[in-house]
Design an enzyme around this catalytic site. Sequence first.
Site, PDB file in Angstrom:
ATOM      1  N   HIS A  26       0.840  -1.209   0.000  1.00 58.77           N
ATOM      2  CA  HIS A  26       0.000   0.000   0.000  1.00 58.77           C
ATOM      3  C   HIS A  26       0.873   1.257   0.000  1.00 58.77           C
ATOM      4  O   HIS A  26       2.106   1.159  -0.058  1.00 58.77           O
ATOM      5  CB  HIS A  26      -0.990  -0.026   1.174  1.00 58.77           C
ATOM      6  CG  HIS A  26      -0.349  -0.154   2.531  1.00 58.77           C
ATOM      7  ND1 HIS A  26       0.494   0.789   3.050  1.00 58.77           N
ATOM      8  CD2 HIS A  26      -0.434  -1.131   3.477  1.00 58.77           C
ATOM      9  CE1 HIS A  26       0.887   0.433   4.260  1.00 58.77           C
ATOM     10  NE2 HIS A  26       0.353  -0.746   4.542  1.00 58.77           N
TER      11      HIS A  26
ATOM     12  N   CYS B  64      -1.354  -5.032  22.866  1.00 61.99           N
ATOM     13  CA  CYS B  64      -0.189  -4.668  22.044  1.00 61.99           C
ATOM     14  C   CYS B  64      -0.232  -3.167  21.721  1.00 61.99           C
ATOM     15  O   CYS B  64      -1.262  -2.674  21.256  1.00 61.99           O
ATOM     16  CB  CYS B  64      -0.188  -5.483  20.742  1.00 61.99           C
ATOM     17  SG  CYS B  64       0.911  -4.776  19.498  1.00 61.99           S
TER      18      CYS B  64
ATOM     19  N   LYS C 270      -6.101  -2.569   6.379  1.00 58.22           N
ATOM     20  CA  LYS C 270      -6.999  -3.140   5.393  1.00 58.22           C
ATOM     21  C   LYS C 270      -8.317  -3.563   6.044  1.00 58.22           C
ATOM     22  O   LYS C 270      -9.392  -3.357   5.495  1.00 58.22           O
ATOM     23  CB  LYS C 270      -6.346  -4.332   4.709  1.00 58.22           C
ATOM     24  CG  LYS C 270      -7.139  -4.699   3.479  1.00 58.22           C
ATOM     25  CD  LYS C 270      -6.425  -5.636   2.590  1.00 58.22           C
ATOM     26  CE  LYS C 270      -7.289  -5.890   1.378  1.00 58.22           C
ATOM     27  NZ  LYS C 270      -6.986  -7.113   0.719  1.00 58.22           N
TER      28      LYS C 270
ATOM     29  N   CYS D 171       3.421 -10.748  20.418  1.00 57.72           N
ATOM     30  CA  CYS D 171       2.424 -10.278  19.454  1.00 57.72           C
ATOM     31  C   CYS D 171       2.825 -10.800  18.084  1.00 57.72           C
ATOM     32  O   CYS D 171       3.896 -10.452  17.568  1.00 57.72           O
ATOM     33  CB  CYS D 171       2.345  -8.751  19.422  1.00 57.72           C
ATOM     34  SG  CYS D 171       1.338  -8.182  18.028  1.00 57.72           S
TER      35      CYS D 171
ATOM     36  N   LYS E 291      -4.241   4.952  11.272  1.00 55.68           N
ATOM     37  CA  LYS E 291      -3.201   4.117  10.675  1.00 55.68           C
ATOM     38  C   LYS E 291      -3.810   3.304   9.527  1.00 55.68           C
ATOM     39  O   LYS E 291      -4.958   2.876   9.599  1.00 55.68           O
ATOM     40  CB  LYS E 291      -2.635   3.169  11.748  1.00 55.68           C
ATOM     41  CG  LYS E 291      -1.337   2.538  11.304  1.00 55.68           C
ATOM     42  CD  LYS E 291      -0.643   1.824  12.450  1.00 55.68           C
ATOM     43  CE  LYS E 291       0.729   1.350  11.999  1.00 55.68           C
ATOM     44  NZ  LYS E 291       0.735   0.201  11.151  1.00 55.68           N
TER      45      LYS E 291
ATOM     46  N   HIS F  27      -0.815  -3.027  17.628  1.00 51.80           N
ATOM     47  CA  HIS F  27      -2.001  -3.652  17.024  1.00 51.80           C
ATOM     48  C   HIS F  27      -3.250  -3.608  17.913  1.00 51.80           C
ATOM     49  O   HIS F  27      -4.339  -3.962  17.464  1.00 51.80           O
ATOM     50  CB  HIS F  27      -1.696  -5.115  16.654  1.00 51.80           C
ATOM     51  CG  HIS F  27      -0.701  -5.230  15.550  1.00 51.80           C
ATOM     52  ND1 HIS F  27       0.649  -5.293  15.769  1.00 51.80           N
ATOM     53  CD2 HIS F  27      -0.870  -5.263  14.205  1.00 51.80           C
ATOM     54  CE1 HIS F  27       1.277  -5.366  14.611  1.00 51.80           C
ATOM     55  NE2 HIS F  27       0.384  -5.350  13.654  1.00 51.80           N
TER      56      HIS F  27
ATOM     57  N   CYS G 159       3.296  -8.064  15.313  1.00 51.41           N
ATOM     58  CA  CYS G 159       4.605  -7.396  15.317  1.00 51.41           C
ATOM     59  C   CYS G 159       5.733  -8.405  15.192  1.00 51.41           C
ATOM     60  O   CYS G 159       6.869  -8.022  14.946  1.00 51.41           O
ATOM     61  CB  CYS G 159       4.849  -6.661  16.635  1.00 51.41           C
ATOM     62  SG  CYS G 159       3.716  -5.352  17.003  1.00 51.41           S
TER      63      CYS G 159
HETATM   64  N1  MSP Z   1       9.034  -7.330   7.811  1.00 50.35           N
HETATM   65  C1  MSP Z   1       9.229  -6.235   8.663  1.00 50.35           C
HETATM   66  C2  MSP Z   1      10.508  -5.472   8.306  1.00 50.35           C
HETATM   67  C3  MSP Z   1      11.748  -6.290   8.364  1.00 50.35           C
HETATM   68  S1  MSP Z   1      13.140  -5.379   7.873  1.00 50.35           S
HETATM   69  C4  MSP Z   1      14.431  -6.348   8.247  1.00 50.35           C
HETATM   70  C5  MSP Z   1       8.054  -5.277   8.558  1.00 50.35           C
HETATM   71  N2  MSP Z   1       7.325  -5.363   7.436  1.00 50.35           N
HETATM   72  S2  MSP Z   1       6.053  -4.448   7.080  1.00 50.35           S
HETATM   73  O1  MSP Z   1       5.483  -5.012   5.884  1.00 50.35           O
HETATM   74  O2  MSP Z   1       5.190  -4.315   8.195  1.00 50.35           O
HETATM   75  O3  MSP Z   1       6.640  -3.056   6.678  1.00 50.35           O
HETATM   76  C6  MSP Z   1       6.865  -2.030   7.619  1.00 50.35           C
HETATM   77  C7  MSP Z   1       7.452  -0.846   6.887  1.00 50.35           C
HETATM   78  O4  MSP Z   1       6.605  -0.464   5.788  1.00 50.35           O
HETATM   79  C8  MSP Z   1       7.569   0.419   7.723  1.00 50.35           C
HETATM   80  O5  MSP Z   1       8.727   0.458   8.506  1.00 50.35           O
HETATM   81  C9  MSP Z   1       7.582   1.459   6.626  1.00 50.35           C
HETATM   82  O6  MSP Z   1       8.822   1.471   5.980  1.00 50.35           O
HETATM   83  C10 MSP Z   1       6.533   0.946   5.666  1.00 50.35           C
HETATM   84  N3  MSP Z   1       5.206   1.364   6.068  1.00 50.35           N
HETATM   85  C11 MSP Z   1       4.153   0.532   6.311  1.00 50.35           C
HETATM   86  N4  MSP Z   1       3.056   1.288   6.614  1.00 50.35           N
HETATM   87  C12 MSP Z   1       3.386   2.586   6.579  1.00 50.35           C
HETATM   88  C13 MSP Z   1       2.672   3.784   6.765  1.00 50.35           C
HETATM   89  N5  MSP Z   1       1.396   3.806   7.046  1.00 50.35           N
HETATM   90  N6  MSP Z   1       3.353   4.942   6.609  1.00 50.35           N
HETATM   91  C14 MSP Z   1       4.680   4.986   6.301  1.00 50.35           C
HETATM   92  N7  MSP Z   1       5.374   3.874   6.127  1.00 50.35           N
HETATM   93  C15 MSP Z   1       4.776   2.657   6.264  1.00 50.35           C
HETATM   94  O7  MSP Z   1       7.872  -4.488   9.449  1.00 50.35           O
END
Ligand code: MSP
Length: 476
Positions: A19, A144, A292, A127, A289, A147, A130
């Site tokens: 997204h 959490c 989905k 969690c 936040k 979440h 996370c």
């Molecule tokens: N898989 C772990 C990361 C492991 S890195 C060794 C993870 N994945 S995630 O799919 O949840 O992605 C998180 C990251 O996606 C955030 O740190 C950010 O870079 C990006 N974002 C996800 N949602 C976001 C927003 N709503 N706004 C800005 N960035 C966002 O955590």
Amino acid sequence: MKNKFYVTTPIYYPNDIPHIGHAYTTIIADVLARWNKFKGKKVFLLTGTDEHGKKIQAIAEKFNKKPKEFTDSLIPKFKDAWKKLNIDYDRFIRTTDKDHEKVVKEILQKIYNKGDIYKGTYKGLYCTGCEAYYTDKDLKKGYCPIHKTKLEKLEEDTYFFKLSKYKNKLIEFYKKNPKFILPKNKKKEILNRLNKGLLDLSISRTSFDWGIPLPFDKKHICYVWFDALLNYYTAVKKNKEFWPPDLQIVAKDIMWFHAVIWPAILMSAEIKLPESIFIHGYWTINKEKISKSRGKTININELISIAGVDSARYFLLREIPFGKDGDFSEQALINRHNNELADKLGNLVSRVEGLIAPLGVPFYTEFYGKKNSIEKCENKLIKKLNLKKIEKLFENYELDKVLNEIFAFVDICNEYVQNKKPWETKNKKVLYELKESILKIAELLWPFIPETSEKITKQFSAKKIIKSEVLFKKII
Ligand code: MSP
């Protein structure tokens, strides 16, 4: 090799399609990669997916699929999204890649051999959303903090990584390397939490099997974060000259893992630490936040369909100061598309094009045809562009301000056309100044809006400039 730039995005969980939040981090990485490429550096941009762990196993089960089969079905969605957004990555790493498994095992063994991993029992709260452990004091009203869900009570045999041993070393490292955690306010947050104490980290699980087995005890599966963080190292193992990362971009949700756990693992494995971890804010929708399940999300196809790829890239980077949160709205994107890209940049390009086009090849020959003719022709307009300031802003990752600065110059150029009235005076020198300025603008905008930039460059480098299609059609 100093003349290099290794930049990473987090590896995303392929539990759903990407997204705008994921797009934001990935576009920032792409812009900085392009800028460094433009500056002549060797660049490596890494992105990918984080495929092990309970979260992925659980969702795959829901779809009656094996975890790998499930993630295989989502990878094309990520690759397609990045392709559509013109993300020019050098590797798309998956934690299920064979070379990654090998690296994780090697590092685990190395740390184990030196005595930084020991066996114990873990009792605590987990969690799955996370993929993280929490203590009572981390919780918000018993749930959490991210979440807002109930946590799972775990009690099992586990291996611990001696994270606590690195507390003082980390604090010392932050002091010696003031650019390691950016922006500064985030460093303060990390230090506050660190000063409250650092516990050893449980790094293995026995209650499920989707992950990498520990090389010294195959009944245990490596904790997904320990596995995932090492992706950054795996990715350039064969291109060692890129190590360490120059910039790792993450949002604040995962800053603890990147600013504390990750450097501690590297210290233990005796591997050089990254230069900078940049922590940016969140995009929200109606101040909530992205989620989905609550219908508050915008995927990449939806994002692009509003006003095109370049407008989407431009908007995400221009709308919020780097490091701050921002609320996404379709109307705000359309406003920037109409008022800035169409009315300012598009208008400048089309006016100047329209004035030069009737002059044909003789215009080109007059200014560019003879030896040294360009040098002889002073360009007062382009001098108003503050290149030094732009470079400095790029170095500080203040990308919204870079765009501000470039667009301030676009305004100056539009005023120049207005004031000099070249259609009346027939002053070709003014047109030459404008043409060169537009080429410079296109060059500086290339990291942000590569498609448009390439169109302008092609058009304005031609011997015969012709009137072309409008760059940004206004959306009414
Ligand atoms: N898989 C772990 C990361 C492991 S890195 C060794 C993870 N994945 S995630 O799919 O949840 O992605 C998180 C990251 O996606 C955030 O740190 C950010 O870079 C990006 N974002 C996800 N949602 C976001 C927003 N709503 N706004 C800005 N960035 C966002 O955590």
